[in-house]
Design an enzyme around this catalytic site. Structure first.
Site, PDB file in Angstrom:
ATOM      1  N   GLN A  74       1.013  -0.751   0.390  1.00 30.19           N
ATOM      2  CA  GLN A  74      -0.075   0.067   0.063  1.00 30.19           C
ATOM      3  C   GLN A  74       0.898   1.188   0.229  1.00 30.19           C
ATOM      4  OE1 GLN A  74      -3.385  -0.418   2.351  1.00 30.19           O
ATOM      5  NE2 GLN A  74      -2.363  -1.567   3.500  1.00 30.19           N
ATOM      6  N   SER A 116       5.064  -5.953   2.933  1.00 26.70           N
ATOM      7  CA  SER A 116       3.982  -6.519   3.235  1.00 26.70           C
ATOM      8  C   SER A 116       2.803  -6.853   3.008  1.00 26.70           C
ATOM      9  CB  SER A 116       3.269  -4.600   3.539  1.00 26.70           C
ATOM     10  OG  SER A 116       2.229  -4.559   4.429  1.00 26.70           O
ATOM     11  N   HIS A 166       0.326  -3.263  10.792  1.00 30.23           N
ATOM     12  CA  HIS A 166       1.965  -3.844  11.522  1.00 30.23           C
ATOM     13  C   HIS A 166       2.002  -3.610  12.906  1.00 30.23           C
ATOM     14  CE1 HIS A 166       2.370  -5.600   7.618  1.00 30.23           C
ATOM     15  NE2 HIS A 166       2.734  -4.578   6.672  1.00 30.23           N
ATOM     16  N   GLN A 217       2.036 -11.416  10.287  1.00 32.79           N
ATOM     17  CA  GLN A 217       2.470 -10.223   8.912  1.00 32.79           C
ATOM     18  C   GLN A 217       1.172  -9.389   9.582  1.00 32.79           C
ATOM     19  OE1 GLN A 217       0.415  -9.301   5.739  1.00 32.79           O
ATOM     20  NE2 GLN A 217       3.114  -9.558   4.839  1.00 32.79           N
TER      21      GLN A 217
END
Length: 308
Positions: free
Chosen positions: A10, A91, A200, A249
């Site tokens: 993102q 990510s 995260h 994650q």
């Protein structure tokens, strides 16, 4: 020259992205059509025509970035680019890496990402979470700043992107306090990021735990090439290992510097960013300027990468 591919997450999306690639390669629109079948709306139309603020919502951004990364990789292969020996994703980009490594079908990955984005949106109400990039401070100083800002809520270092670039995330008030303190401590820049969830951070723990249920329903396979996970900079293993680490994650920091160094230790001598933008290519230069790099953002960058 051993090739590795890296896939962005993102923040690299933009309205109108990949339009010129779609004009040259049918596989781009075909990839977006596959995604649209899972999502239940025309993703290509939304990406091209907006509205732009809709593309910035995590429930749209995540599917869009997965699709764009897979489309770019398919264009690379269709153009005669060599298959990589290793891959990694930043990510959300880990899903793209796993698709391109043959560890999961694109449609199945899209189903997981769709649910992932919904769970992350639900975990923290709109406006209550934020992320910011801190540039020009050592990691330890950023960690100290986060500890000092905890009176305003949760704020944590969540992306270790390159030496001198760390992203923080958490409650909006705490992130703002940390940004102010980072500026006082001499940061070159400390700026809010245009994202709708504090990815995260520990605030995403409920989302990651709930995502495990969806992951259990999906068929995964051991990747056909080495895929480095950015949670711990280790290669993904079998299906159970993939499911466990993809859940983890969601609420664990991205150790991107360590992931890149793992690719280099694994023999990578050329690293190409596959997807919109060139953020990861820029980070790579900060991590190790000696590595040959490139990116596939549009037709011009594709030709340059192929020539390289």
């Amino acid at each position: 020259m051993a090739l590795a591919m890296v896939f962005p997450g993102q923040g690299s999306q933009s309205q109108g992205m990949q339009a010129d690639l779609a004009a040259e390669f049918d596989v781009v629109r075909a990839t977006y059509a596959e995604a649209s079948d899972v999502l239940g709306y025309d993703l290509w139309e939304l990406v091209q025509s907006g509205p732009a603020d809709k593309l910035g919502e995590t429930t749209v951004t995540q599917p869009a970035m997965l699709t764009a990364g897979v489309a770019a990789y398919r264009v690379w292969i269709a153009s005669g680019g060599g298959a990589p020996e290793q891959a990694a994703g930043h990510s959300l980009g880990e899903y793209t890496a796993l698709v391109c490594a043959g560890a999961v079908e694109f449609a199945d990955a899209m189903r997981v990402v769709k649910r992932r984005s919904e769970l992350m949106r639900e975990a923290v109400p709109a406006g209550e979470g934020a992320m910011a990039a801190v540039l020009g401070l050592d990691d330890e100083i950023v960690l100290e700043i986060c500890r000092q800002s905890q009176n305003s809520g949760v704020v944590e270092a969540v992306n270790f992107n390159s030496p001198g670039q760390v992203v923080i995330a958490g409650h909006t008030a705490a992130v703002n306090a940390a940004v102010e303190l980072a500026t006082e401590r001499g940061a070159m820049r400390a700026i809010a990021l245009p994202v709708s969830v504090p990815s995260h951070s520990s605030l995403m723990t409920p989302a990651g735990e709930a995502l495990a249920e969806t992951l259990a329903e999906i068929q995964f396979r051991t990747p056909g090439i080495t895929v480095i996970g950015a949670v711990d900079a280790r290669p993904y293993g079998d299906a159970d290992d993939i499911r466990k680490r993809l859940a983890l994650q969601v609420y664990s920091p991205v150790l991107w510097v360590d992931a890149i160094r793992a690719l280099l230790d694994g023999g990578a001598s050329r690293i190409i960013e596959c997807g919109p933008g060139k953020v990861l290519a820029g980070l790579l230069r900060r991590i190790d300027r000696s590595v040959s790099s490139g990116y596939i953002h549009d037709d011009a960058s594709l030709k340059k990468a192929l020539a390289g």
